[in-house]
Write a protein that holds these residues in place. Sequence first.
Motif, mmCIF file in Angstrom:
data_model
loop_
_atom_site.group_PDB
_atom_site.id
_atom_site.type_symbol
_atom_site.label_atom_id
_atom_site.label_comp_id
_atom_site.label_asym_id
_atom_site.label_seq_id
_atom_site.Cartn_x
_atom_site.Cartn_y
_atom_site.Cartn_z
ATOM 1 N N PHE A 103 0.808 -1.217 0.031
ATOM 2 C CA PHE A 103 -0.006 -0.040 -0.070
ATOM 3 C C PHE A 103 0.800 1.304 -0.040
ATOM 4 O O PHE A 103 0.477 2.389 0.492
ATOM 5 N N GLY A 104 1.843 1.201 -0.564
ATOM 6 C CA GLY A 104 2.892 2.379 -0.471
ATOM 7 C C GLY A 104 4.045 2.430 0.708
ATOM 8 O O GLY A 104 4.665 3.246 0.873
ATOM 9 N N GLU A 105 3.614 1.526 1.472
ATOM 10 C CA GLU A 105 4.139 1.574 2.780
ATOM 11 C C GLU A 105 5.559 0.702 2.942
ATOM 12 O O GLU A 105 6.193 0.591 4.016
ATOM 13 N N GLU A 158 -0.605 -4.353 8.179
ATOM 14 C CA GLU A 158 -0.430 -5.387 7.258
ATOM 15 C C GLU A 158 1.024 -5.192 6.704
ATOM 16 O O GLU A 158 1.374 -6.100 5.846
ATOM 17 N N THR A 159 1.679 -4.217 6.777
ATOM 18 C CA THR A 159 2.906 -3.813 6.054
ATOM 19 C C THR A 159 4.022 -4.924 6.606
ATOM 20 O O THR A 159 4.688 -5.257 5.507
ATOM 21 N N ARG A 160 4.043 -5.376 7.693
ATOM 22 C CA ARG A 160 5.042 -6.396 8.218
ATOM 23 C C ARG A 160 4.740 -7.497 7.568
ATOM 24 O O ARG A 160 5.640 -8.239 7.335
ATOM 25 N N ALA A 161 3.294 -7.759 7.580
ATOM 26 C CA ALA A 161 3.039 -9.327 6.875
ATOM 27 C C ALA A 161 3.406 -9.204 5.393
ATOM 28 O O ALA A 161 3.917 -10.212 4.849
ATOM 29 N N VAL A 162 3.209 -8.087 4.630
ATOM 30 C CA VAL A 162 3.792 -8.235 3.422
ATOM 31 C C VAL A 162 5.433 -8.165 3.053
ATOM 32 O O VAL A 162 5.791 -8.808 2.285
ATOM 33 N N ARG A 163 6.202 -7.555 4.116
ATOM 34 C CA ARG A 163 7.441 -7.624 3.983
ATOM 35 C C ARG A 163 7.787 -9.074 4.205
ATOM 36 O O ARG A 163 8.816 -9.490 3.677
ATOM 37 N N ASP A 170 -0.162 -1.631 -7.023
ATOM 38 C CA ASP A 170 0.785 -1.554 -5.671
ATOM 39 C C ASP A 170 1.701 -2.714 -5.611
ATOM 40 O O ASP A 170 2.202 -3.144 -4.564
ATOM 41 N N GLY A 171 2.303 -3.025 -6.717
ATOM 42 C CA GLY A 171 3.209 -4.080 -6.872
ATOM 43 C C GLY A 171 2.554 -5.482 -6.857
ATOM 44 O O GLY A 171 1.836 -5.916 -6.049
ATOM 45 N N LEU A 172 2.788 -6.256 -8.099
ATOM 46 C CA LEU A 172 2.308 -7.543 -8.353
ATOM 47 C C LEU A 172 3.285 -8.491 -8.539
ATOM 48 O O LEU A 172 4.101 -8.279 -9.279
ATOM 49 N N TRP A 173 3.347 -9.490 -7.357
ATOM 50 C CA TRP A 173 4.201 -10.642 -7.491
ATOM 51 C C TRP A 173 3.705 -11.573 -8.636
ATOM 52 O O TRP A 173 2.533 -11.870 -8.758
ATOM 53 N N VAL A 174 4.439 -12.102 -9.763
ATOM 54 C CA VAL A 174 4.396 -13.002 -10.609
ATOM 55 C C VAL A 174 5.267 -13.964 -10.655
ATOM 56 O O VAL A 174 6.499 -13.870 -10.486
ATOM 57 N N GLY A 175 4.680 -15.214 -10.498
ATOM 58 C CA GLY A 175 5.686 -16.514 -10.330
ATOM 59 C C GLY A 175 5.038 -17.543 -11.163
ATOM 60 O O GLY A 175 3.975 -17.756 -11.309
#
Length: 216
Positions: A170-172, A182-187, A208-213
């Motif tokens: 979310f930009g954080e 939730e920022t810590r969870a994202v990290r 807001d940044g998309l993981w693609v795998g």
Amino acid sequence: MSERPTLVTDAHFRYLAERTVQEDKLLSDLKAAALAAGIPAIWIAPEQASFMQILLRLRRAKTVVEVGTLAGYSAIWMARALPRTGRVKTIEINPAFADFAEQWIRKSNVRGRVEVLRGDARAVMPRIRSASADAVFLDADKAGYPVYLKEALRILRPGGLVMADNAFAFGELFSPDPQDRETRAVREFNEIIAKERRLQGVIVPLGDGLWVGVKR
Ligand code: DHB
Ligand code: MG
């Protein structure tokens, strides 16, 4: 080309957003109705949706599992990239959001292609067959992502696609004092997925940044 990538600014993001598939009236009406209904405005960006459609088309995806329906916005975008017989199974824990999404899916041109599965993804995902999905999109509570990723890797066929929203928290992401818990969870999730050997992944800086795998 130097080693240093071009610094992408807001102007670049506007520029690229203006040069890809645009949202249609159904989707903009859905957003307005969602706002009026008090649903948080945290849907994916159209240029991100367009990129996800491209990946689904390249993968020739027929079966997609989404964790976190919210208003049904991304489910409708994804379903439109599938063949007529394709399915988006989208999981939603909040009954009011599930009701809203079903109502708008019914109004859409992909009404037969999206199925809302109600409940906690921790309970719903284990009911989905192993190696049955071509793609999984995670866009729900960030603390749940590690568990959802584990299930996603079971549900996906080899060569299947994992997408996970909000890699930039979310930009954080770099905030020394993040306001969102939730920022810590994202990290933490970003470290987990980066090290996941069953996937080749990369963060794509859209929305807001998309993981693609891709599952090896
Ligand atoms: C939030 C969640 C999302 O999935 C998103 O795309 C943007 C924001 C949030 O919880 O604030
Ligand atoms: Mg999201």
